[in-house]
Write a protein that holds these residues in place. Structure first.
Motif, mmCIF file in Angstrom:
data_model
loop_
_atom_site.group_PDB
_atom_site.id
_atom_site.type_symbol
_atom_site.label_atom_id
_atom_site.label_comp_id
_atom_site.label_asym_id
_atom_site.label_seq_id
_atom_site.Cartn_x
_atom_site.Cartn_y
_atom_site.Cartn_z
ATOM 1 N N LEU A 149 -1.616 72.747 -65.040
ATOM 2 C CA LEU A 149 -0.300 73.344 -64.964
ATOM 3 C C LEU A 149 0.667 72.623 -65.901
ATOM 4 C CD1 LEU A 149 -0.157 74.219 -61.055
ATOM 5 C CD2 LEU A 149 -0.862 75.548 -63.175
ATOM 6 N N PRO A 150 2.063 73.421 -66.304
ATOM 7 C CA PRO A 150 2.775 72.727 -67.089
ATOM 8 C C PRO A 150 3.701 71.790 -66.682
ATOM 9 C CG PRO A 150 2.631 75.115 -67.527
ATOM 10 C CD PRO A 150 1.917 74.926 -66.546
ATOM 11 N N ARG A 151 4.072 72.198 -65.375
ATOM 12 C CA ARG A 151 4.936 71.254 -64.483
ATOM 13 C C ARG A 151 4.469 69.911 -64.267
ATOM 14 N NH1 ARG A 151 6.817 70.812 -58.656
ATOM 15 N NH2 ARG A 151 8.504 69.164 -59.020
ATOM 16 N N ILE A 152 2.886 69.827 -64.131
ATOM 17 C CA ILE A 152 2.105 68.519 -64.018
ATOM 18 C C ILE A 152 2.242 67.538 -65.216
ATOM 19 C CG2 ILE A 152 0.036 67.500 -63.630
ATOM 20 C CD1 ILE A 152 -0.751 69.555 -61.595
ATOM 21 N N ARG A 153 2.222 68.408 -66.237
ATOM 22 C CA ARG A 153 2.087 67.513 -67.619
ATOM 23 C C ARG A 153 3.550 67.094 -67.788
ATOM 24 N NH1 ARG A 153 -0.911 72.277 -69.695
ATOM 25 N NH2 ARG A 153 0.939 73.190 -70.462
ATOM 26 N N THR A 154 4.494 67.861 -67.383
ATOM 27 C CA THR A 154 5.986 67.427 -67.544
ATOM 28 C C THR A 154 6.157 66.128 -66.724
ATOM 29 O OG1 THR A 154 6.748 69.766 -67.945
ATOM 30 C CG2 THR A 154 8.412 67.911 -67.450
ATOM 31 N N LEU A 155 5.891 66.125 -65.445
ATOM 32 C CA LEU A 155 5.714 64.923 -64.485
ATOM 33 C C LEU A 155 5.177 63.892 -65.187
ATOM 34 C CD1 LEU A 155 5.288 66.793 -60.919
ATOM 35 C CD2 LEU A 155 7.342 65.865 -61.718
ATOM 36 N N GLN A 158 7.437 62.544 -68.083
ATOM 37 C CA GLN A 158 8.471 61.833 -67.455
ATOM 38 C C GLN A 158 8.053 60.345 -66.807
ATOM 39 O OE1 GLN A 158 10.281 65.068 -65.095
ATOM 40 N NE2 GLN A 158 11.114 65.847 -66.942
ATOM 41 N N GLN A 177 -4.165 72.418 -57.681
ATOM 42 C CA GLN A 177 -3.008 71.807 -58.369
ATOM 43 C C GLN A 177 -1.731 72.457 -57.645
ATOM 44 O OE1 GLN A 177 -3.058 71.909 -62.674
ATOM 45 N NE2 GLN A 177 -5.223 72.293 -62.644
ATOM 46 N N LYS A 178 -1.557 73.595 -57.312
ATOM 47 C CA LYS A 178 -0.381 74.330 -56.729
ATOM 48 C C LYS A 178 -0.223 73.564 -55.377
ATOM 49 C CE LYS A 178 -0.700 78.527 -59.034
ATOM 50 N NZ LYS A 178 -0.852 80.217 -58.978
ATOM 51 N N LEU A 181 1.391 69.900 -55.936
ATOM 52 C CA LEU A 181 2.490 70.110 -56.211
ATOM 53 C C LEU A 181 3.508 70.450 -54.765
ATOM 54 C CD1 LEU A 181 2.750 71.786 -59.674
ATOM 55 C CD2 LEU A 181 3.298 69.645 -59.213
ATOM 56 N N ASP A 185 6.416 67.825 -53.629
ATOM 57 C CA ASP A 185 7.891 68.272 -53.514
ATOM 58 C C ASP A 185 8.442 68.254 -52.161
ATOM 59 O OD1 ASP A 185 8.032 69.009 -56.139
ATOM 60 O OD2 ASP A 185 7.364 71.073 -55.906
#
Length: 596
Positions: A149-155, A158, A177-178, A181, A185
């Motif tokens: 997922l894009p957010r995992i790649r972003t984490l 960072q 994956q969801k 996440l 969170d």
């Protein structure tokens, strides 16, 4: 391509630069050089048709360093640039990635983004692999990160999740994956990371499919795969164990039908003490032991028999039934003590001879000898006293000093347990780039320490290396309390006394107890109680090559007595070291040492 000097105001970082969207670069390493000498290596740029300016394809750090110097000094000279032809996006991407591969190791997500853009520009996996000198398999793995997922790649970009976690998340479905996440969170929930994440994905147990004894077609549960590795795992441990136990039982029955006298199953919760068994063929009463591990792996040991049974059978074969076997020269605990001290001394010297270590390392790799899985030697001591003796020895201290220096060289934590192995499990690309920056001599030094970590205690390699390295045990060993405690044999003690105190002292104390003999040897080695100090004495067992004291060759553990007449060996050793005086022989100890 042509060279020219271009004003900094006409330069911008191109979107084709693989690090364009990352955080501002760390320029501390190159800033002093830029202050002193300016920009020496041209930036790689190409013209922009809309503005007539130029975009930086490679050289972002140099551009930022030049900007910092301009702000400090107020001087802003034009920068040297190599100007590419405009329009070829794929060539620009390749140029950016090639330079960054040669300089800084980009994370896998950044590589994926650039590789994916190259694919859109018409490059295939084979083209990308050939351009950057890496395997097609590695390119395919990096491209597979698109399943995250894009957010995992972003984490990950960072640095909020580590490389081990991102690898394990590649095994997860989009739904998993969801769910992960959501845990990440939630302030009240725990999001598993690292190896715990793999357990979470696999239902609590990580069992690789290669551990299965059964046909995988029989397994109907889900299987998950790590896109970065070669292994796949059973996601339904209960279904796996049902099939695995059926396969194990079938093997057990097959061994019984083949005529083995016994086939025993050792569960994962129980440790199998290999050293308490001896090899015996099926015709001589050998049994089969089937060992299960928590990872589902099955190890089958054929032809083993407990050592007491083997010793008894040997005596019966020799017609010595009912007679007690001769006491061996080296009991198991003394052999363990000697093996570990020789091991500590040899690997201390090995760390100083990377040329020999490198050749030994290659030999291990080609023949899969010893611990070459790869794993560090456990240095299993048979008593706390032996463990303390080895840990405080000069050889162990010297090797630890070399080990810490090597770990600092490759930027690994020296305080972490099994740090060398942890380094090998770390991100391969990061560790590889660190090694590339080292000289051949430094790399060979790293190899020497890794070889020392994996060197098997008690193996033939110790004898061979001790000879080649000319190890002098007198430099790295001194007789300690653990050594004296493990001496049991009166005949051997008499010979040791002759070596240290001389034949007259040995003859005068021929009838003395073992305890008195040991005290005389101690006094000679320390130069106490009126005795001349004996320097650099080492027993024959610790020499290279080692030799025995008795004329007859030392017997195997299988021929040891079933019970030690002095009591339980390890327990007595601990009592003596703790200062609880106990007679070592059946006779009572005299009040005074016999006169010489």
């Amino acid at each position: 391509m042509r060279l020219n000097h271009i004003d900094r105001s006409r330069l911008t970082v191109s979107g084709m630069n693989m690090r364009a969207r990352g955080k501002a670069p760390n320029i501390s390493a190159i800033l002093p050089s830029v202050r002193t000498r300016g920009i020496l290596v041209p930036l790689l740029v190409r013209p922009t048709e809309e503005t007539g300016n130029y975009e930086i394809i490679a050289g972002r750090r140099r551009y930022y360093a030049a900007s910092a110097v301009a702000e400090e000094t107020g001087e802003d000279p034009p920068l040297p640039c190599a100007i590419m032809d405009s329009g070829d996006n794929a060539a620009a991407l390749e140029a950016s990635l090639i330079e960054n591969f040669a300089r800084l190791s980009p994370d896998e997500v950044t590589q994926w983004e650039t590789f994916a853009r190259l694919v859109k520009e018409g490059r295939n996996v084979e083209d990308i692999a050939a351009t950057f000198g890496i395997t097609e398999r590695l390119v395919a793995r990096i491209l597979a990160l698109g399943n995250l997922l894009p957010r995992i790649r972003t984490l990950y970009r960072q640095e909020l999740i580590d490389a081990a976690t991102i690898r394990h998340l590649t095994m997860a479905t989009k739904t998993q994956q969801k769910e992960w996440l959501q845990l990440y969170d939630s302030p009240d929930a725990y999001a598993p990371t690292g190896s715990r994440l793999k357990e979470w994905l696999c239902g609590g147990e990580t069992i690789p499919t290669k551990a299965a004894l059964f046909d995988l077609a029989l397994y109907t549960g889900p299987i998950i795969s790590d896109l970065f590795g070669d292994d796949s795992y059973f996601a339904d441990p209960e279904a796996f164990w049902k099939l695995q136990r059926e396969a194990v039982e079938a093997k057990r029955q097959a061994y019984l039908e083949a005529g083995w006298t016994g086939v025993e199953l050792i569960e994962a919760a129980h440790r199998f003490p290999h050293w308490e068994y001896e090899k015996r063929g099926r015709s001589r009463g050998g049994r089969v032991y089937i060992l299960l591990s928590q990872r589902g792996e099955v190890d089958i040991l054929e032809g083993l028999i407990p050592r007491p049974e083997a010793s008894k059978a040997d005596r019966q074969e020799r017609g010595e039934s009912g007679t007690k076997a001769e006491r061996p020269e080296l009991m198991s605990t003394l052999r363990n003590y000697l093996d570990l001290h020789r091991h500590a001394a040899v690997r201390a010297r090995l760390a100083e001879h990377p040329d020999i270590a490198l050749r030994l390392l290659i030999a291990h790799a080609l023949t899969s000898q010893g611990h070459w899985n790869v794993q560090a030697d456990s240095q299993r001591a048979e008593s706390p006293a032996i463990a303390e003796s080895v840990e405080t020895s000069s050889g162990e201290a010297l090797f630890d000093e070399k080990r810490r220096a090597v770990l600092a060289l490759v930027e690994l934590d020296a305080e972490a347990p099994n740090a060398v192995r942890t380094g090998r499990r770390a991100d391969m690309m990061v560790l590889f780039h660190r090694l590339v920056e080292l000289s051949d001599r430094e790399v060979a030094t790293v190899a020497a320490v890794v070889m020392g970590e994996t060197l098997e205690a008690g193996s033939d390699a110790i004898d061979v290396l001790g000879f080649y390295l000319e190890v002098d045990m007198a430099d790295l060993w001194q007789a300690d309390e653990a050594f004296f405690t493990l001496l049991r044999d009166k005949q051997v003690l008499t010979i040791l006394l002759t070596e240290v105190a001389g034949p007259e002292a040995a003859a005068a104390n021929a009838g003395a107890t073992g305890k008195i003999m040991k005290s005389i040897i101690r006094d000679c080695l320390a130069g106490e109680n009126g005795r001349t100090k004996v320097e650099r004495w080492v027993p024959r067992w610790l020499l290279f090559p080692a030799t025995a004291y008795k004329e007859a060759p030392a017997k195997s553990d299988a021929e040891e007595p079933e019970a030690d007449t002095d009591g339980t060996e390890a327990a007595e050793a601990e009592e003596e070291i703790a200062g609880e005086a106990q007679a070592e022989e059946a006779e009572a100890e005299p009040d005074a040492i016999a006169a010489e």
